[in-house]
Design a protein around this motif. Structure first.
Motif, PDB file in Angstrom:
ATOM      1  N   MET A  96       0.825  -1.207   0.000  1.00  0.00           N
ATOM      2  CA  MET A  96       0.000   0.000   0.000  1.00  0.00           C
ATOM      3  C   MET A  96       0.858   1.256   0.000  1.00  0.00           C
ATOM      4  N   ARG A  97       1.966   1.228   0.705  1.00  0.00           N
ATOM      5  CA  ARG A  97       2.857   2.401   0.694  1.00  0.00           C
ATOM      6  C   ARG A  97       3.308   2.700  -0.729  1.00  0.00           C
ATOM      7  N   SER A  98       3.675   1.670  -1.467  1.00  0.00           N
ATOM      8  CA  SER A  98       4.080   1.849  -2.866  1.00  0.00           C
ATOM      9  C   SER A  98       2.923   2.363  -3.714  1.00  0.00           C
ATOM     10  N   PHE A 151       0.352  10.352  -3.257  1.00  0.00           N
ATOM     11  CA  PHE A 151       0.356  10.609  -1.820  1.00  0.00           C
ATOM     12  C   PHE A 151       1.793  10.840  -1.352  1.00  0.00           C
ATOM     13  N   THR A 152       1.931  11.616  -0.273  1.00  0.00           N
ATOM     14  CA  THR A 152       3.225  11.881   0.345  1.00  0.00           C
ATOM     15  C   THR A 152       3.174  11.416   1.791  1.00  0.00           C
ATOM     16  N   ARG A 153       4.196  10.721   2.207  1.00  0.00           N
ATOM     17  CA  ARG A 153       4.276  10.274   3.605  1.00  0.00           C
ATOM     18  C   ARG A 153       4.691  11.450   4.475  1.00  0.00           C
ATOM     19  N   ILE A 154       3.986  11.619   5.603  1.00  0.00           N
ATOM     20  CA  ILE A 154       4.330  12.687   6.532  1.00  0.00           C
ATOM     21  C   ILE A 154       4.443  12.123   7.943  1.00  0.00           C
ATOM     22  N   MET A 191       3.693  -1.406  12.153  1.00  0.00           N
ATOM     23  CA  MET A 191       4.008   0.016  12.181  1.00  0.00           C
ATOM     24  C   MET A 191       3.209   0.745  11.098  1.00  0.00           C
ATOM     25  N   LEU A 192       2.429   1.733  11.549  1.00  0.00           N
ATOM     26  CA  LEU A 192       1.590   2.516  10.650  1.00  0.00           C
ATOM     27  C   LEU A 192       2.310   3.774  10.193  1.00  0.00           C
ATOM     28  N   SER A 193       1.987   4.215   8.992  1.00  0.00           N
ATOM     29  CA  SER A 193       2.482   5.484   8.487  1.00  0.00           C
ATOM     30  C   SER A 193       1.303   6.282   7.943  1.00  0.00           C
ATOM     31  N   LEU A 194       1.460   7.607   7.943  1.00  0.00           N
ATOM     32  CA  LEU A 194       0.417   8.534   7.505  1.00  0.00           C
ATOM     33  C   LEU A 194       0.799   9.112   6.153  1.00  0.00           C
ATOM     34  N   TRP A 195      -0.157   9.130   5.240  1.00  0.00           N
ATOM     35  CA  TRP A 195       0.045   9.606   3.874  1.00  0.00           C
ATOM     36  C   TRP A 195      -1.015  10.638   3.546  1.00  0.00           C
ATOM     37  N   THR A 196      -0.650  11.698   2.817  1.00  0.00           N
ATOM     38  CA  THR A 196      -1.610  12.730   2.450  1.00  0.00           C
ATOM     39  C   THR A 196      -1.506  13.073   0.969  1.00  0.00           C
ATOM     40  N   ILE A 197      -2.590  13.601   0.452  1.00  0.00           N
ATOM     41  CA  ILE A 197      -2.627  14.104  -0.918  1.00  0.00           C
ATOM     42  C   ILE A 197      -3.548  15.319  -0.945  1.00  0.00           C
ATOM     43  N   THR A 198      -3.136  16.329  -1.696  1.00  0.00           N
ATOM     44  CA  THR A 198      -3.961  17.511  -1.908  1.00  0.00           C
ATOM     45  C   THR A 198      -4.078  17.714  -3.410  1.00  0.00           C
TER      46      THR A 198
END
Length: 166
Positions: free
Chosen positions: A136-138, A145-148, A158-165
């Motif tokens: 999913m990260r890929s 999306f960008t990881r922040i 381990m979770l990571s947060l991704w955003t898109i505008t």
């Protein structure tokens, strides 16, 4: 996005699906361990989603993959940004890409990437996603999306947060 030869897509309002298809989506998501809870709990949440993307097997019309553009509760949204130690500025009312799941017999066909792309096409405002999956990260990164922030311990990893505008 190129479709798998043995599937076709549908995107739209979850509430436009018939009851059997709604239950099939909820069972797929719960069975794929994309959420903790029961099928009935998830049905109520899916009915509040902004939209869903589905892939169906051509031969049987069976729903084999699903994703949703969710309308998360404010506390959930804020909690994810806090856990990632990231600013929520600009994402205070954002939707979330989630419930991305592929049936076990259809994995390895890059269907999750097709679903993420289908949801991204529907995004018209800032949106976030969280994941503990390398696949999913890929997919998220390929879709813009960008990881922040930082990673944090989730229920499965381990979770990571991704955003898109857009």
């Amino acid at each position: 996005m190129k479709m798998a030869d043995d599937t076709f897509s549908w995107s739209g309002d979850f509430n436009d699906l018939g009851p059997d298809d709604q239950r099939a989506v909820a069972q797929l998501v719960v069975g794929g361990r994309a959420v903790v809870g029961t099928v009935d709990d998830l049905l109520a949440r899916l009915k509040r989603s902004r939209s869903v993307a589905l892939l169906r097997e051509k031969r049987t019309n069976r729903i084999v993959a699903a994703a949703a553009l969710k309308r998360p509760a404010a506390a959930y949204r804020c909690g994810n940004f806090m856990k990632a130690d990231a600013s929520i500025a600009g994402f205070e009312t954002s939707t979330e890409l989630g419930y991305v799941v592929v049936s076990t017999d259809m994995r390895g066909k890059h269907l999750s990437g097709i679903l993420v792309s289908a949801i991204v096409e529907q995004i018209t405002a800032p949106t976030f996603a969280t994941t503990d999956s390398h696949t999913m990260r890929s997919n998220l990164e390929r879709s813009g999306f960008t990881r922040i922030g930082r990673e944090w311990e989730g229920q499965k990893g381990m979770l990571s947060l991704w955003t898109i505008t857009p």
